[in-house]
Design a protein around this motif. Structure first.
Motif, mmCIF file in Angstrom:
data_model
loop_
_atom_site.group_PDB
_atom_site.id
_atom_site.type_symbol
_atom_site.label_atom_id
_atom_site.label_comp_id
_atom_site.label_asym_id
_atom_site.label_seq_id
_atom_site.Cartn_x
_atom_site.Cartn_y
_atom_site.Cartn_z
ATOM 1 N N ARG A 1 0.674 -1.120 0.018
ATOM 2 C CA ARG A 1 -0.022 0.045 0.231
ATOM 3 C C ARG A 1 1.047 1.876 0.178
ATOM 4 N NH1 ARG A 1 -2.344 0.302 5.980
ATOM 5 N NH2 ARG A 1 -0.638 0.979 6.999
ATOM 6 N N GLN A 2 -0.200 2.821 -0.986
ATOM 7 C CA GLN A 2 1.218 3.535 -0.449
ATOM 8 C C GLN A 2 -0.096 5.214 0.001
ATOM 9 O OE1 GLN A 2 3.147 4.458 -4.345
ATOM 10 N NE2 GLN A 2 4.045 5.885 -3.432
ATOM 11 N N ALA A 3 -0.133 5.503 1.147
ATOM 12 C CA ALA A 3 -0.535 6.378 1.410
ATOM 13 C C ALA A 3 0.557 7.924 1.410
ATOM 14 C CB ALA A 3 -0.105 6.571 3.166
ATOM 15 N N PRO A 4 -0.511 9.062 1.064
ATOM 16 C CA PRO A 4 -0.553 9.702 0.365
ATOM 17 C C PRO A 4 0.686 10.577 0.931
ATOM 18 C CG PRO A 4 -3.314 10.129 1.197
ATOM 19 C CD PRO A 4 -1.917 8.649 1.572
ATOM 20 N N GLY A 5 1.999 10.635 -0.511
ATOM 21 C CA GLY A 5 2.705 11.663 0.342
ATOM 22 C C GLY A 5 4.020 10.237 1.272
ATOM 23 N N LYS A 6 3.578 9.332 1.122
ATOM 24 C CA LYS A 6 4.437 8.033 1.613
ATOM 25 C C LYS A 6 4.918 7.013 0.824
ATOM 26 C CE LYS A 6 3.006 8.282 6.218
ATOM 27 N NZ LYS A 6 2.101 7.853 7.356
ATOM 28 N N GLY A 7 6.056 6.547 0.971
ATOM 29 C CA GLY A 7 6.686 5.058 0.097
ATOM 30 C C GLY A 7 5.698 3.934 0.078
ATOM 31 N N ASN B 1 -10.053 -5.954 8.437
ATOM 32 C CA ASN B 1 -11.037 -5.881 9.299
ATOM 33 C C ASN B 1 -10.580 -4.800 10.277
ATOM 34 O OD1 ASN B 1 -11.996 -8.135 8.398
ATOM 35 N ND2 ASN B 1 -11.739 -9.412 9.587
ATOM 36 N N SER B 2 -11.019 -4.446 11.049
ATOM 37 C CA SER B 2 -10.847 -3.390 11.886
ATOM 38 C C SER B 2 -10.320 -2.045 11.722
ATOM 39 C CB SER B 2 -10.341 -3.809 13.554
ATOM 40 O OG SER B 2 -10.215 -4.409 13.776
ATOM 41 N N LEU B 3 -10.840 -2.370 11.037
ATOM 42 C CA LEU B 3 -9.862 -0.452 9.503
ATOM 43 C C LEU B 3 -9.882 0.773 10.282
ATOM 44 C CD1 LEU B 3 -10.994 -1.632 6.196
ATOM 45 C CD2 LEU B 3 -8.370 -1.133 6.170
ATOM 46 N N LYS B 4 -8.776 1.549 10.189
ATOM 47 C CA LYS B 4 -8.194 2.508 10.647
ATOM 48 C C LYS B 4 -8.288 3.263 9.698
ATOM 49 C CE LYS B 4 -5.614 0.240 14.124
ATOM 50 N NZ LYS B 4 -4.529 -0.385 14.983
ATOM 51 N N PRO B 5 -8.040 5.184 10.467
ATOM 52 C CA PRO B 5 -7.913 6.305 9.704
ATOM 53 C C PRO B 5 -6.484 5.919 8.812
ATOM 54 C CG PRO B 5 -9.362 6.757 10.666
ATOM 55 C CD PRO B 5 -8.882 5.350 11.308
ATOM 56 N N GLU B 6 -5.665 5.549 9.587
ATOM 57 C CA GLU B 6 -3.731 5.404 8.900
ATOM 58 C C GLU B 6 -4.370 4.336 7.736
ATOM 59 O OE1 GLU B 6 -5.189 5.647 11.860
ATOM 60 O OE2 GLU B 6 -4.044 4.261 13.384
ATOM 61 N N ASP B 7 -5.250 3.855 7.648
ATOM 62 C CA ASP B 7 -4.945 2.025 6.249
ATOM 63 C C ASP B 7 -5.731 3.011 5.102
ATOM 64 O OD1 ASP B 7 -6.468 0.405 9.462
ATOM 65 O OD2 ASP B 7 -4.325 0.163 8.839
ATOM 66 N N THR B 8 -5.916 3.904 5.143
ATOM 67 C CA THR B 8 -5.888 4.849 4.125
ATOM 68 C C THR B 8 -4.349 4.984 2.860
ATOM 69 O OG1 THR B 8 -6.995 6.086 5.362
ATOM 70 C CG2 THR B 8 -7.052 7.307 3.303
ATOM 71 N N GLN C 1 -3.165 -1.854 -10.942
ATOM 72 C CA GLN C 1 -3.078 -0.388 -11.119
ATOM 73 C C GLN C 1 -3.510 0.314 -9.327
ATOM 74 O OE1 GLN C 1 -5.176 -2.512 -11.626
ATOM 75 N NE2 GLN C 1 -7.496 -1.850 -10.907
ATOM 76 N N GLY C 2 -3.796 -0.994 -8.949
ATOM 77 C CA GLY C 2 -4.187 -0.159 -7.671
ATOM 78 C C GLY C 2 -5.318 0.323 -7.371
ATOM 79 N N THR C 3 -5.948 -0.123 -6.123
ATOM 80 C CA THR C 3 -7.353 -0.229 -5.591
ATOM 81 C C THR C 3 -7.135 1.136 -4.638
ATOM 82 O OG1 THR C 3 -9.645 -0.567 -4.834
ATOM 83 C CG2 THR C 3 -7.828 -1.432 -3.981
ATOM 84 N N GLN C 4 -8.315 2.381 -4.548
ATOM 85 C CA GLN C 4 -8.047 3.225 -2.946
ATOM 86 C C GLN C 4 -9.463 3.190 -2.250
ATOM 87 O OE1 GLN C 4 -6.495 6.775 -2.840
ATOM 88 N NE2 GLN C 4 -7.322 5.952 -1.070
ATOM 89 N N VAL C 5 -8.592 2.492 -1.021
ATOM 90 C CA VAL C 5 -8.991 2.323 0.653
ATOM 91 C C VAL C 5 -9.068 3.727 1.159
ATOM 92 C CG1 VAL C 5 -9.246 0.872 1.967
ATOM 93 C CG2 VAL C 5 -8.511 -0.092 0.259
ATOM 94 N N THR C 6 -10.111 4.379 1.412
ATOM 95 C CA THR C 6 -10.081 5.225 2.183
ATOM 96 C C THR C 6 -10.619 4.973 3.376
ATOM 97 O OG1 THR C 6 -10.419 6.983 0.600
ATOM 98 C CG2 THR C 6 -10.984 7.750 2.332
ATOM 99 N N VAL C 7 -10.555 5.016 5.005
ATOM 100 C CA VAL C 7 -11.101 5.087 6.141
ATOM 101 C C VAL C 7 -11.408 6.487 6.831
ATOM 102 C CG1 VAL C 7 -10.780 3.966 7.947
ATOM 103 C CG2 VAL C 7 -9.758 2.451 6.815
ATOM 104 N N SER C 8 -12.967 6.498 7.401
ATOM 105 C CA SER C 8 -13.220 7.967 7.617
ATOM 106 C C SER C 8 -12.687 7.414 9.480
ATOM 107 C CB SER C 8 -14.117 8.204 7.333
ATOM 108 O OG SER C 8 -15.473 7.397 7.484
#
Length: 116
Positions: free
Chosen positions: A38-44, A84-91, A108-115
């Motif tokens: 996975r790759q979060a915004p601004g991270k590797g 499971n037990s998703l956290k905002p930092e899993d975005t 190509q990747g799939t976006q996961v967003t945890v609010s």
């Protein structure tokens, strides 16, 4: 050449669950080591989980142990990531990876967003 197509991403509230799927091409899927990154915004890009060809050996990043489960169905040429037990930092954008001998292939990747 191996083509990988991810699906299953989306928006979920903290504490919720998602299941990602990755469909792979190729006649020898059961010989591929499959993984999720996975790759979060601004991270590797970071390792999430991996599974061997038979599906009887798995590996996880420490922060995902106990929450994420990787599995595969060789009859369907598909690998899954149950989250499971998703956290905002899993975005992040989640990428499927196939390791075939010395070659690596990526979806190509799939976006996961945890609010929160």
């Amino acid at each position: 050449q191996v083509q990988l197509v991810e699906s299953g991403g989306g928006l979920v509230q903290a504490g919720g669950s998602l299941r990602l799927s990755c469909a792979a091409s190729g006649r020898h899927f059961s010989s591929y080591v499959m993984g999720w990154f996975r790759q979060a915004p601004g991270k590797g890009r970071e390792f999430v989980a991996a599974i061997n060809g038979k599906g009887d050996s798995t590996d996880y990043a420490d922060s995902m142990k106990g929450r994420f489960t990787i599995s595969r169905d060789n009859a369907k040429n598909t690998v899954y990531l149950q989250m499971n037990s998703l956290k905002p930092e899993d975005t992040a954008v989640y990428y499927c990876n196939a390791r075939v001998q010395i070659a690596n292939f990526w979806g190509q990747g799939t976006q996961v967003t945890v609010s929160s």
